[in-house]
Every structure is written in C-alpha cells, then in structure tokens.
Design a protein around this motif. Structure first.
Motif, PDB file in Angstrom:
ATOM      1  N   PRO A  46       0.629  -1.091  -0.068  1.00 33.71           N
ATOM      2  CA  PRO A  46      -0.015   0.012   0.089  1.00 33.71           C
ATOM      3  C   PRO A  46       0.805   1.546  -0.061  1.00 33.71           C
ATOM      4  CG  PRO A  46      -1.030  -1.588   1.319  1.00 33.71           C
ATOM      5  CD  PRO A  46       0.230  -2.169   1.038  1.00 33.71           C
ATOM      6  N   ARG A  47       1.904   1.192   0.799  1.00 33.07           N
ATOM      7  CA  ARG A  47       2.674   2.687   0.955  1.00 33.07           C
ATOM      8  C   ARG A  47       3.234   3.055  -0.376  1.00 33.07           C
ATOM      9  NH1 ARG A  47       6.702   3.820   4.553  1.00 33.07           N
ATOM     10  NH2 ARG A  47       5.237   3.260   6.181  1.00 33.07           N
ATOM     11  N   SER A  48       3.545   2.012  -1.458  1.00 35.13           N
ATOM     12  CA  SER A  48       3.983   2.399  -2.722  1.00 35.13           C
ATOM     13  C   SER A  48       3.413   2.072  -4.112  1.00 35.13           C
ATOM     14  CB  SER A  48       5.377   1.438  -2.639  1.00 35.13           C
ATOM     15  OG  SER A  48       6.255   1.543  -1.607  1.00 35.13           O
ATOM     16  N   PHE A  49       1.833   1.927  -3.648  1.00 32.75           N
ATOM     17  CA  PHE A  49       1.171   1.723  -5.013  1.00 32.75           C
ATOM     18  C   PHE A  49       0.700   2.950  -5.661  1.00 32.75           C
ATOM     19  CE2 PHE A  49      -2.844   0.207  -7.270  1.00 32.75           C
ATOM     20  CZ  PHE A  49      -2.044  -0.623  -7.937  1.00 32.75           C
ATOM     21  N   ALA A  50      -0.124   3.830  -5.044  1.00 29.98           N
ATOM     22  CA  ALA A  50      -0.758   5.048  -5.605  1.00 29.98           C
ATOM     23  C   ALA A  50      -1.083   5.841  -4.333  1.00 29.98           C
ATOM     24  CB  ALA A  50      -1.829   4.754  -6.263  1.00 29.98           C
ATOM     25  N   ASP A  51      -0.822   7.052  -4.454  1.00 33.91           N
ATOM     26  CA  ASP A  51      -0.839   8.041  -3.286  1.00 33.91           C
ATOM     27  C   ASP A  51      -2.177   9.102  -3.787  1.00 33.91           C
ATOM     28  OD1 ASP A  51      -0.679  10.028  -1.344  1.00 33.91           O
ATOM     29  OD2 ASP A  51       1.098  10.909  -2.124  1.00 33.91           O
ATOM     30  N   ALA A  52      -3.270   8.956  -3.251  1.00 32.45           N
ATOM     31  CA  ALA A  52      -4.338   9.839  -3.307  1.00 32.45           C
ATOM     32  C   ALA A  52      -4.366  11.121  -2.635  1.00 32.45           C
ATOM     33  CB  ALA A  52      -5.680   9.205  -3.006  1.00 32.45           C
ATOM     34  N   ASP A  53      -3.832  11.209  -1.490  1.00 31.66           N
ATOM     35  CA  ASP A  53      -3.675  12.481  -0.613  1.00 31.66           C
ATOM     36  C   ASP A  53      -2.583  13.209  -0.953  1.00 31.66           C
ATOM     37  OD1 ASP A  53      -1.840  11.294   0.891  1.00 31.66           O
ATOM     38  OD2 ASP A  53      -3.291  10.821   2.731  1.00 31.66           O
ATOM     39  N   GLY A  54      -1.433  12.705  -1.494  1.00 34.26           N
ATOM     40  CA  GLY A  54      -0.501  13.715  -1.758  1.00 34.26           C
ATOM     41  C   GLY A  54       0.801  13.846  -0.741  1.00 34.26           C
ATOM     42  N   ASP A  55       0.631  13.008   0.184  1.00 32.20           N
ATOM     43  CA  ASP A  55       1.614  13.036   1.110  1.00 32.20           C
ATOM     44  C   ASP A  55       3.130  12.040   0.857  1.00 32.20           C
ATOM     45  OD1 ASP A  55       0.910  10.431   1.508  1.00 32.20           O
ATOM     46  OD2 ASP A  55       0.317  10.858   3.665  1.00 32.20           O
ATOM     47  N   ILE A  57       3.108   9.200   0.334  1.00 30.27           N
ATOM     48  CA  ILE A  57       2.678   7.758   0.969  1.00 30.27           C
ATOM     49  C   ILE A  57       1.488   7.223   0.188  1.00 30.27           C
ATOM     50  CG2 ILE A  57       2.836   6.212   2.756  1.00 30.27           C
ATOM     51  CD1 ILE A  57       4.318   8.134   4.429  1.00 30.27           C
ATOM     52  N   GLY A  58       1.610   6.059  -0.530  1.00 29.20           N
ATOM     53  CA  GLY A  58       0.422   5.370  -1.095  1.00 29.20           C
ATOM     54  C   GLY A  58      -0.710   5.161   0.072  1.00 29.20           C
ATOM     55  N   ASP A  59      -2.018   5.222  -0.444  1.00 27.62           N
ATOM     56  CA  ASP A  59      -2.973   4.894   0.598  1.00 27.62           C
ATOM     57  C   ASP A  59      -4.171   4.011   0.072  1.00 27.62           C
ATOM     58  OD1 ASP A  59      -4.025   6.824  -1.117  1.00 27.62           O
ATOM     59  OD2 ASP A  59      -3.220   8.358   0.247  1.00 27.62           O
ATOM     60  N   ILE A  60      -5.140   3.941   0.673  1.00 26.74           N
ATOM     61  CA  ILE A  60      -6.116   2.816   0.140  1.00 26.74           C
ATOM     62  C   ILE A  60      -6.843   3.637  -0.995  1.00 26.74           C
ATOM     63  CG2 ILE A  60      -8.258   1.806   0.904  1.00 26.74           C
ATOM     64  CD1 ILE A  60      -6.954   0.939   3.481  1.00 26.74           C
ATOM     65  N   PRO A  61      -7.431   4.947  -0.795  1.00 27.63           N
ATOM     66  CA  PRO A  61      -8.053   5.555  -1.897  1.00 27.63           C
ATOM     67  C   PRO A  61      -7.278   5.762  -2.979  1.00 27.63           C
ATOM     68  CG  PRO A  61      -8.452   6.777   0.259  1.00 27.63           C
ATOM     69  CD  PRO A  61      -7.429   5.852   0.518  1.00 27.63           C
ATOM     70  N   GLY A  62      -6.139   5.614  -2.970  1.00 29.72           N
ATOM     71  CA  GLY A  62      -5.149   5.444  -4.073  1.00 29.72           C
ATOM     72  C   GLY A  62      -5.337   4.095  -4.612  1.00 29.72           C
ATOM     73  N   ILE A  63      -5.218   3.021  -3.991  1.00 31.98           N
ATOM     74  CA  ILE A  63      -5.740   1.832  -4.543  1.00 31.98           C
ATOM     75  C   ILE A  63      -6.986   1.749  -5.275  1.00 31.98           C
ATOM     76  CG2 ILE A  63      -5.722  -0.772  -4.048  1.00 31.98           C
ATOM     77  CD1 ILE A  63      -3.971   0.113  -1.558  1.00 31.98           C
ATOM     78  N   THR A  64      -7.983   2.183  -4.651  1.00 32.79           N
ATOM     79  CA  THR A  64      -9.142   2.199  -5.165  1.00 32.79           C
ATOM     80  C   THR A  64      -9.285   2.898  -6.452  1.00 32.79           C
ATOM     81  OG1 THR A  64     -10.090   2.194  -2.978  1.00 32.79           O
ATOM     82  CG2 THR A  64     -11.745   2.698  -4.740  1.00 32.79           C
ATOM     83  N   GLY A 489       3.728  10.149 -11.516  1.00 28.98           N
ATOM     84  CA  GLY A 489       2.357  10.129 -11.421  1.00 28.98           C
ATOM     85  C   GLY A 489       2.112   9.256 -10.120  1.00 28.98           C
ATOM     86  N   PHE A 490       3.021   9.174  -9.133  1.00 32.47           N
ATOM     87  CA  PHE A 490       2.331   8.264  -8.067  1.00 32.47           C
ATOM     88  C   PHE A 490       1.381   8.748  -7.321  1.00 32.47           C
ATOM     89  CE2 PHE A 490       3.595   7.416  -3.622  1.00 32.47           C
ATOM     90  CZ  PHE A 490       3.200   6.184  -3.536  1.00 32.47           C
ATOM     91  N   GLY A 491       1.486  10.405  -7.182  1.00 32.68           N
ATOM     92  CA  GLY A 491       0.442  11.168  -6.468  1.00 32.68           C
ATOM     93  C   GLY A 491       0.283  12.557  -7.072  1.00 32.68           C
ATOM     94  N   PRO A 492      -0.500  13.260  -6.580  1.00 33.09           N
ATOM     95  CA  PRO A 492      -0.993  14.559  -7.092  1.00 33.09           C
ATOM     96  C   PRO A 492       0.244  15.586  -6.798  1.00 33.09           C
ATOM     97  CG  PRO A 492      -2.337  14.177  -5.085  1.00 33.09           C
ATOM     98  CD  PRO A 492      -1.649  12.808  -5.583  1.00 33.09           C
ATOM     99  N   THR A 493       1.198  15.372  -5.890  1.00 37.51           N
ATOM    100  CA  THR A 493       1.990  16.246  -5.542  1.00 37.51           C
ATOM    101  C   THR A 493       3.315  16.072  -6.199  1.00 37.51           C
ATOM    102  OG1 THR A 493       2.540  15.164  -3.605  1.00 37.51           O
ATOM    103  CG2 THR A 493       0.903  16.939  -3.492  1.00 37.51           C
ATOM    104  N   GLY A 494       3.607  14.941  -6.752  1.00 41.79           N
ATOM    105  CA  GLY A 494       4.894  14.540  -7.186  1.00 41.79           C
ATOM    106  C   GLY A 494       5.647  13.912  -5.925  1.00 41.79           C
ATOM    107  N   LYS A 495       5.175  14.167  -4.728  1.00 41.71           N
ATOM    108  CA  LYS A 495       6.247  13.470  -3.685  1.00 41.71           C
ATOM    109  C   LYS A 495       6.110  12.036  -3.531  1.00 41.71           C
ATOM    110  CE  LYS A 495       5.106  16.773   0.041  1.00 41.71           C
ATOM    111  NZ  LYS A 495       4.424  16.867   1.099  1.00 41.71           N
ATOM    112  N   THR A 496       7.240  11.377  -3.071  1.00 46.10           N
ATOM    113  CA  THR A 496       7.157   9.974  -3.005  1.00 46.10           C
ATOM    114  C   THR A 496       8.185   9.710  -1.747  1.00 46.10           C
ATOM    115  OG1 THR A 496       9.236   9.875  -4.246  1.00 46.10           O
ATOM    116  CG2 THR A 496       7.263   9.442  -5.352  1.00 46.10           C
ATOM    117  N   TRP A 497       7.782   8.472  -0.838  1.00 47.55           N
ATOM    118  CA  TRP A 497       8.508   8.449   0.382  1.00 47.55           C
ATOM    119  C   TRP A 497       9.850   7.991   0.101  1.00 47.55           C
ATOM    120  CZ3 TRP A 497       9.846   3.404   2.527  1.00 47.55           C
ATOM    121  CH2 TRP A 497       9.313   2.522   1.968  1.00 47.55           C
TER     122      TRP A 497
END
Ligand code: GLC
Length: 605
Positions: A46-55, A57-64, A489-497
């Motif tokens: 989960p932490r590396s799949f897709a990030d919906a909230d832009g922090d 770190i991947g999250d469940i809404p990202g997976i959805t 494109g991991f998340g909306p902010t370009g941040k990746t953990w």
C-alpha cells in the motif's frame, strides 16, 4: 510476435512436432472448484502503490482509484500488505491495532469502499494478518510493560528472566531475523520504560525490537486472533495472507539454537555474502530457502490453522488462508495446506531456484507432487516486498544470487539480462497449473532501486545488520504510473517516500500500456490466454524430447506448449508452429522460428 532476421547456422536443438512425447506429472482437473485454486493474485504494497492524498505515501483511496488497472491486466485477486494502525517500525508488519486502518492509509470506510469497488469488478481481496508478533505500541504490550514480571499481561508475550548473575544476559542465544539478538531487556520501573534503563526481564522478538512475539500457548491470544479474523471476514475480505505462519509456536523451553535464522540466503550468518554457485536441484525441491530451528515449523502451529479453518468455513465465497512459511522441503510446506488447515502456501523454493533448466524442472516437479499429495493447489511466485525484484535479481552474475538488497557499492545487476530473464521466467510461471502471485510493478518490468542513498533506507534490517545488508527498500519504491508527471504520477504532488530512479520513466504504466511488446503487454496477453485456456486447472507434462538437454525446459499444459531456452543456441520450433506469446524477440532460420537464449514461448498444440 517479433522476429529477428537471422540466417545464422542451423540451431543445435530443435523440436520437430507440436505433439511431442510428454511425461505427465500432474493431471488436469475438469472441475472448477474454489477460486483460489487457480487465481493469479496481485500483491499491493500500500505505501508504494498509489498516493491519493499527496503526502508521498500510498494509501487505500489510491488503490481504489487504480482498480481498473487490475482488471485491465487480468488478475483475479489483490492481496494488500498490512494497512492497520502501526508505528511503521517495519512498514506496517508491526501492528498496534488489528481492527483499524492506519490514518496514513485512510479509514476503515475507505477500506470498505475499496472492497466494494473490487467486488463490483469481480476481484477478490486478501488482507494480511500478522499474528506472530504485535507492535510494541499495541495495548497488550504496553499493559505488559506496565504490569511487571509474573503478571497476566506479560503472559501473552514471551517475557523471561535473563541469564547471568543479575539477569544481564539474554535468556537464550536466538538471533533476530533482521540481525542482532532476538531479545530486548526492559526496565521494571513503571513509566521508566522509556528512560533507557534496562534492569528487568527480557522479551523475545524474532524480528525488530519493536515487534514482540506473542505467546501462542495463551488462550487469549488464540481467541483474540479468531475474533480479528471474523472482524474482517464480516466486512467481506476474501482471505488472509498469514505472516510468518511457521513461526508462531516455539519449542518448549526455548532451547538455544546455533543455526542460521536468515530470511534470505547470505543474510545473518555472512552479511552481504553472495552465492554465485548454481544450485543443484535437490530431489525434494529444496533450495536452502527454509527456516529451521526451535522457533520455526513446530508441530503445534498446525492446531492454530485447523482452528482457523473452522472460523472461515461458515462464510460464503470460499474464503482462503495463505501461508507465508519459509519451510522446506516442499513436502513439509504442504502440511500447512492439508485439507483441514490453510488453502495455499507461498512457494519460496520456486522463487529461490536458480535460472537453470534442471533446477527448475526439479522444483516444479517436487512442488506439484507435494501439493497434489494433500489436494492443494501449487503456487508460484518470483517477487514480493521482501526480496530483490526478479528483473534485477536475475541480472546478477551467478546463477543463484540472492543477497538481502543491493546497495550502491555492491555488484550491480545487468539490467538488460535481468529483464530478459525475468520476462522469460514470468511467462514460464504463468504457464504452470495452480495459482500464481505477481508483485506490484513487475508487470511494468520494474527493476530494483540499487543505488538508494543509505540515509534514506527505512528497512530495520539495514541498521540491525550493522549496516551490512542494504535490505528491502529497493523493491518497495513508489510505482511509476505516468512517465511525464512529477513522481511519475505516483500521487498528485509528485512526492514519493523513497526517490524513484530515472529508469522508472520507461516503466511507467502509461508507456508500458501503449508500447507493443512491452512487459505489460506480455503479462496482459499471458493472463488472458491463461484464463481462456484454463491453464490454472491444467496439466503438466514434461517434453521428453529435451529431457537430456540441460539448456531447455519444455512442458505442455492443456493445449499450450511452453518452451524456455537457457542455452546459447536457439531452439527451433516445429515448422508452422503457432506462437501465441513470446517473452522476447524470436529468430528465423529458413522457415523455422527459433527461440533464443533466455526466452520463453507459448505455442499452440
Ligand atoms: C514477513 C513479512 C516481512 C516482515 C516480517 C515480519 O516475512 O513479509 O515483510 O518484515 O514478516 O513481520
């Protein structure tokens, strides 16, 4: 299908007919039974799949938001590594609350939405259960610290007095799988547990200090986990992957053990050691991947699974238990999937087998024999969140190299060789009967990140091994979805953990989807054909025409002939052979198609 123009000398090896002589070692089944017998299951970290909230770190809404990726790819189920409340000392494999989603990943409602979306698309969802240990933040462990020696609270864990005059030595000599001692001493002065003074009992942790092992002889531990199973079953999960399934019961008296407890070869005994010798296929399929000793594979562990089997049985939909048990030989592993225990077990002997025709024939045969003997499906797996991605592992020099991570100063893999072999290995794997696992990103041809800065490493194995093992961060880097977006494109902010290497650009999902002959298109084609031809329920017959060749592995499953060439000389396919899928470019000599080195093809028979 891609052909290379070639007029090179006639191939040394050839197959003259698409109906070769085969030795059937596993019969096809014509009864479609439980879904897990044939499922291709996609592991989401989960932490590396897709990030919906832009922090970052991947999250469940990202997976959805990516559920259609699984559908497009053509897998049957998704397994999610732990998403529960956790201080993340071992990336969520240290659980503080088994019934609550960590705010880092979302909410319980987010998980229910994921489940609903997945089910609406016909996908099953497997959760990850971590019963061997809790987090030190778990309420039970905090209560145990506060309550002191001899208390009921301590009895749920493995607290013991130390040896030596003042109890200053650990109760036994066990080592943690991540390196260092498996025991930590606590303070007995309530509320002083954090001031660094240790003068009291010791507790066992087979992994990190922050992952105290539970005492599975304790009835409350057993009933609590049955309740946790029901909690998630009631919400609709289709199964559980059971973490360290071979470790929950320890031998009575916790006797000393001088053997190795490493999770991967080369780990704790000789940190960083690299095994460059090809492994001979042991008769029983063993590769050295099994843990042994008084802390693993004890008889008593099977009682737990017999009890859990009964917990799952009344639920509809064939819910499943999957054992993560690093146990060998395969006949020993099969005991976890006897008809009244779990349903599947990861086949780590297969994952750790060298890229070698005879070794693979040995392990596949032993796997099918062992699981057939107990009526369970065999599983196949090449990558997960604990091992070097196979696109890089298979590019390391030597036939059976598996260090625990690759650092900047370690020998680097040959990326081109690794990907070519990885694709050939995957196409071979997906042609085998049974159930198969794919790890997020392998469908994109993703390599390991092998030059991460050491100060970014988060795997506790890195520091616990005294900074000698790079650890598992390199296979856990956030996925690239869009080549031209920040953070791919991991998340909306370009941040990746963790930072992504530049090589991820060409692996980005949008590029892979749009490119003919890409790794993604090979996976997709193989999964569609596997489904259409029922290969999961199929047979396994070794093609004896190549029995004496050490450089070709060929088998027939239903009406598909799978040929892998390990040797330098191309293997000529029969005239007019209909190639369904290939893992790489093929050669043409006259009117014969040739399979070059490190290439697998599926041929219609
Ligand atoms: C399993 C997990 C691994 C974790 C360990 C401790 O092997 O796959 O990631 O570190 O258990 O929970």
């Amino acid at each position: 299908m891609t052909h290379l123009d070639s007029t090179s000398a006639a191939p040394a090896l050839e197959l003259t007919t698409t109906s070769p002589t085969v030795s059937v070692i596993h019969a096809a089944s014509d009864v479609a039974r439980e879904w897990w017998r044939t499922a291709v299951i996609y592991q989401v970290y989960p932490r590396s799949f897709a990030d919906a909230d832009g922090d970052g770190i991947g999250d469940i809404p990202g997976i959805t938001s990516k559920l259609d990726h699984f559908v497009d790819l053509g897998v049957d189920a998704v397994w999610l590594s732990p998403f529960y409340r956790s201080p993340q000392a071992d990336a969520g494999y240290d659980v503080a609350d088994y019934r609550e989603v960590d705010p880092l990943f979302g909410t319980n409602a987010d998980f229910e939405a994921l489940l609903e979306g997945a089910h609406a698309r016909g996908l099953k969802v497997i959760a990850d259960l971590v019963p061997n240990h809790t987090s030190d933040d778990h309420a039970w462990f905090q209560a145990a610290l506060a309550a002191g020696p001899g208390s009921a609270e301590r009895a749920r864990y493995l607290f013991r007095e130390g040896q030596g005059e003042d109890g200053e030595l650990p109760p036994n000599n066990w080592k943690s799988i991540f390196g260092g001692p498996a025991w930590t001493r606590v303070s007995e002065r309530a509320a002083a547990a954090t001031d660094g003074i240790t003068d009291g009992q010791w507790y066992l942790h087979m992994f990190d200090t922050r992952q105290p092992d539970l005492d599975w002889e304790h009835p409350e531990v057993r009933s609590e986990f049955e309740d946790i199973l029901r909690f998630w079953l009631d919400r609709g999960v289709d199964g559980f992957r059971i973490d360290v399934a071979h470790g929950m019961v320890k031998a009575p008296g916790l006797p000393d053990w001088d053997g190795d407890v490493a999770m991967v070869e080369g780990s704790s005994e000789a940190p960083g050691a690299v095994d460059t010798e090809p492994h001979e296929a042991a008769e029983d399929g063993s590769t050295g991947a099994g843990n042994s000793g008084p802390m693993f594979d004890q008889e008593g562990v099977h009682d737990i699974y017999r009890a859990w089997h009964k917990v799952l049985a009344p639920y509809d939909g064939d819910r499943a238990l999957v054992a993560e048990a690093w146990v060998e030989p395969l006949s020993r592993l099969a005991r976890y999937v006897r008809s009244d225990e779990m349903h599947q077990a990861f086949n780590f002997s297969y994952l750790t087998t060298a890229w070698d025709a005879a070794a693979l024939r040995g392990v596949v045969t032993a796997s099918l024999e062992a699981s057939d003997a107990v009526g369970a499906p065999t599983t196949w797996v090449l990558s997960n969140h604990d091992v070097i991605r196979h696109a890089s592992r298979m590019g390391l020099t030597g036939a059976a190299v598996r260090p625990n991570g690759i650092g900047k100063n370690d020998p680097q893999p040959d990326a081109e060789l690794g990907l070519r072999r990885a694709r050939a290995a995957t196409l071979q794997m997906l042609g085998l009967p049974g159930s198969a696992y794919v790890y997020q990103g392998e469908e994109l041809g993703l390599p390991e990140h092998t030059d991460l800065d050491d100060d970014l490493r988060q795997d506790p194995a890195w520091w616990r091994s005294g900074y000698t093992e790079a650890g598992r961060d390199g296979c856990r880097v956030p996925l690239p979805w869009v080549a031209d977006a920040p953070g791919y494109g991991f998340g909306p902010t370009g941040k990746t953990w963790l930072p992504q290497p530049d090589t991820y650009k060409e692996c980005a999902a949008d590029v892979q989807r749009a490119t003919e002959g890409s790794t993604y298109s090979m996976y997709k084609a193989a999964l569609a054909t596997r489904r259409a031809k029922d290969l999961g329920l199929g047979s396994l017959g070794w093609v004896e025409d190549f029995a004496s060749s050490s450089s070709v592995l060929a088998f027939v499953n239903n009406d598909v002939l799978v040929v892998t060439n390990f040797g330098e000389a191309p293997v000529a396919l029969p005239e007019g052979a209909e190639v369904l899928i290939t893992s790489g470019p093929l050669t043409t000599t006259g009117d014969r198609t040739g399979v070059p080195q490190d290439t697998t093809v599926w041929v219609q028979v």
